[in-house]
Design a protein around this motif. Sequence first.
Motif, mmCIF file in Angstrom:
data_model
loop_
_atom_site.group_PDB
_atom_site.id
_atom_site.type_symbol
_atom_site.label_atom_id
_atom_site.label_comp_id
_atom_site.label_asym_id
_atom_site.label_seq_id
_atom_site.Cartn_x
_atom_site.Cartn_y
_atom_site.Cartn_z
ATOM 1 N N TYR A 263 -7.140 45.638 -1.545
ATOM 2 C CA TYR A 263 -7.238 47.335 -1.558
ATOM 3 C C TYR A 263 -7.706 47.922 -3.055
ATOM 4 O O TYR A 263 -7.777 48.731 -3.380
ATOM 5 C CB TYR A 263 -5.818 47.834 -1.511
ATOM 6 C CG TYR A 263 -5.123 47.521 -0.433
ATOM 7 C CD1 TYR A 263 -5.779 47.020 0.890
ATOM 8 C CD2 TYR A 263 -3.822 47.961 -0.077
ATOM 9 C CE1 TYR A 263 -4.929 46.846 2.085
ATOM 10 C CE2 TYR A 263 -3.143 47.735 1.216
ATOM 11 C CZ TYR A 263 -3.770 47.131 2.268
ATOM 12 O OH TYR A 263 -2.814 46.994 3.302
ATOM 13 N N THR A 265 -10.000 48.966 -5.768
ATOM 14 C CA THR A 265 -10.889 49.865 -5.737
ATOM 15 C C THR A 265 -12.206 49.338 -6.271
ATOM 16 O O THR A 265 -13.239 49.582 -5.604
ATOM 17 C CB THR A 265 -10.655 51.271 -6.345
ATOM 18 O OG1 THR A 265 -10.184 50.802 -7.816
ATOM 19 C CG2 THR A 265 -9.410 51.987 -5.900
ATOM 20 N N SER A 266 -12.375 48.406 -7.289
ATOM 21 C CA SER A 266 -13.433 47.853 -7.939
ATOM 22 C C SER A 266 -14.123 46.800 -6.829
ATOM 23 O O SER A 266 -15.084 46.650 -7.243
ATOM 24 C CB SER A 266 -13.021 47.170 -9.386
ATOM 25 O OG SER A 266 -12.386 46.493 -9.053
ATOM 26 N N ARG A 269 -15.251 49.863 -3.697
ATOM 27 C CA ARG A 269 -16.273 50.857 -3.862
ATOM 28 C C ARG A 269 -17.603 50.120 -4.163
ATOM 29 O O ARG A 269 -17.931 49.207 -4.816
ATOM 30 C CB ARG A 269 -16.074 51.738 -5.021
ATOM 31 C CG ARG A 269 -14.682 52.418 -4.840
ATOM 32 C CD ARG A 269 -14.481 53.182 -6.500
ATOM 33 N NE ARG A 269 -15.522 54.128 -6.846
ATOM 34 C CZ ARG A 269 -15.425 55.291 -6.810
ATOM 35 N NH1 ARG A 269 -14.307 55.796 -6.588
ATOM 36 N NH2 ARG A 269 -16.458 56.114 -7.173
ATOM 37 N N GLN A 274 -13.816 51.594 -10.797
ATOM 38 C CA GLN A 274 -12.144 51.243 -10.406
ATOM 39 C C GLN A 274 -11.550 52.669 -10.005
ATOM 40 O O GLN A 274 -10.382 52.539 -9.747
ATOM 41 C CB GLN A 274 -11.521 50.739 -11.523
ATOM 42 C CG GLN A 274 -10.465 50.252 -11.455
ATOM 43 C CD GLN A 274 -9.782 49.168 -12.561
ATOM 44 O OE1 GLN A 274 -9.626 47.946 -12.343
ATOM 45 N NE2 GLN A 274 -9.325 49.761 -13.714
ATOM 46 N N ALA A 276 -9.447 55.577 -8.295
ATOM 47 C CA ALA A 276 -8.821 55.582 -7.266
ATOM 48 C C ALA A 276 -9.367 56.898 -6.338
ATOM 49 O O ALA A 276 -8.806 56.835 -5.402
ATOM 50 C CB ALA A 276 -7.349 55.783 -7.344
ATOM 51 N N MET A 278 -11.348 58.033 -4.000
ATOM 52 C CA MET A 278 -12.283 57.460 -2.846
ATOM 53 C C MET A 278 -11.507 57.718 -1.516
ATOM 54 O O MET A 278 -10.206 57.731 -1.402
ATOM 55 C CB MET A 278 -12.426 55.941 -3.070
ATOM 56 C CG MET A 278 -11.231 55.324 -3.114
ATOM 57 S SD MET A 278 -11.548 53.481 -3.155
ATOM 58 C CE MET A 278 -12.197 53.028 -1.348
ATOM 59 N N THR A 309 -5.688 48.641 -9.008
ATOM 60 C CA THR A 309 -5.839 50.275 -8.826
ATOM 61 C C THR A 309 -6.069 50.354 -7.549
ATOM 62 O O THR A 309 -7.042 49.656 -6.910
ATOM 63 C CB THR A 309 -6.867 50.865 -9.824
ATOM 64 O OG1 THR A 309 -6.452 50.740 -11.036
ATOM 65 C CG2 THR A 309 -7.017 52.280 -9.481
ATOM 66 N N PRO A 311 -6.630 52.696 -3.502
ATOM 67 C CA PRO A 311 -7.002 54.171 -3.323
ATOM 68 C C PRO A 311 -6.254 55.124 -3.127
ATOM 69 O O PRO A 311 -4.932 54.987 -2.858
ATOM 70 C CB PRO A 311 -7.763 53.954 -1.917
ATOM 71 C CG PRO A 311 -8.213 52.745 -1.860
ATOM 72 C CD PRO A 311 -7.156 51.882 -2.655
#
Length: 354
Positions: A263, A265-266, A269, A274, A276, A278, A309, A311
């Motif tokens: 999970y 983010t980096s 996406r 990084q 969150a 999104m 970090t 979502p």
Amino acid sequence: MSDVLPVFDGHNDFLLRLLRDPRSREAIWLTGNGKGHLDLPRMKQGHFAGGFFAIYISSPQAHDSPDFEAMMNNPPFDLPLPALIGHEEAQPVALAMAGHLLWMERASDGAFKVCRTVAELRDCLARGVISGIMHMEGAEAIGPDLDALHAFHAMGLRSLGPVWSRPTVFGHGVPFRFPGDPDTGEGLTEAGKALVSACNALKIMLDLSHLNEKGFDDVARLSDAPLVATHSNAHAVTASTRNLTDRQLAMIRESRGMVGLNYATSFLRPDGRQSADMGWEPMLQHLDHLIDRLGEDHVGLGSDFDGATIPQGIGDVTGLPALQAAMRAHGYDEALMKKLCHENWFAVLERTWG
């Protein structure tokens, strides 16, 4: 509306929170202190059935420092690999974290159990008991003579990643780099090859997350167990060094292995940031790609709770029902949902542990 399914998860760093504040561990674990992603009450609320609890040794220069945070929010970035940590320094820390995990079982009054077999995992799921597997993220605590491997196995260790994103005496981790690919250095050392053999003999699952491409290939050549990446995503969707190429996914599928969706983010996406901020689409895009390349029997969830970090739509472990709702709305039927949420993890552990 369909019922929320119990989720068995491929990776979390909750033990690191306990290590950093051991005097508050009862509040952190049993009642929650309003911080982080996990605690016992929120696990129950979020239908978290269990997962791999990582023993991880922090580098002196942590990647959650403000400088690194700023870099990872402004791609392209290339974070330097931290220095190797010796087993003399790492073993006391790892022992403390193993002790925290075993304490969590004792303190939970039957609500949490450290499991060593799939039969125990299935029994916990049936009884509504949260299960935990002792996992090691980076084998710094295992000296080159491998004696400590047997000691940690006796304590309950059943899963091990030879590296985190730094070198060890066993191999080389990938740096945090975007854009980039996992071909970033040499393969396993002779000690690393011996570690693979010893883990196979002890039926300790080998985790390929964080391992560079040449090390991945060495494990694939040497290991007699399924290839597993507990918390990694698809490089074709997000070009991070931490994500798996289609070639690697094909090797995992051929071995009847497994990938748990991370999970972080980096790694989700497409722009590598990084942040969150999104929606669900990047997570679903990675899941679609993993299912397409691996098949629906070889994909699960590997959150990286308390280590990344994540979502904003998830927020913490209580957001798992919202994730499931998004997966159903995307078109995943109940049979596939059960596989992704827990059945595939149990199946690959049966193939690995016996």
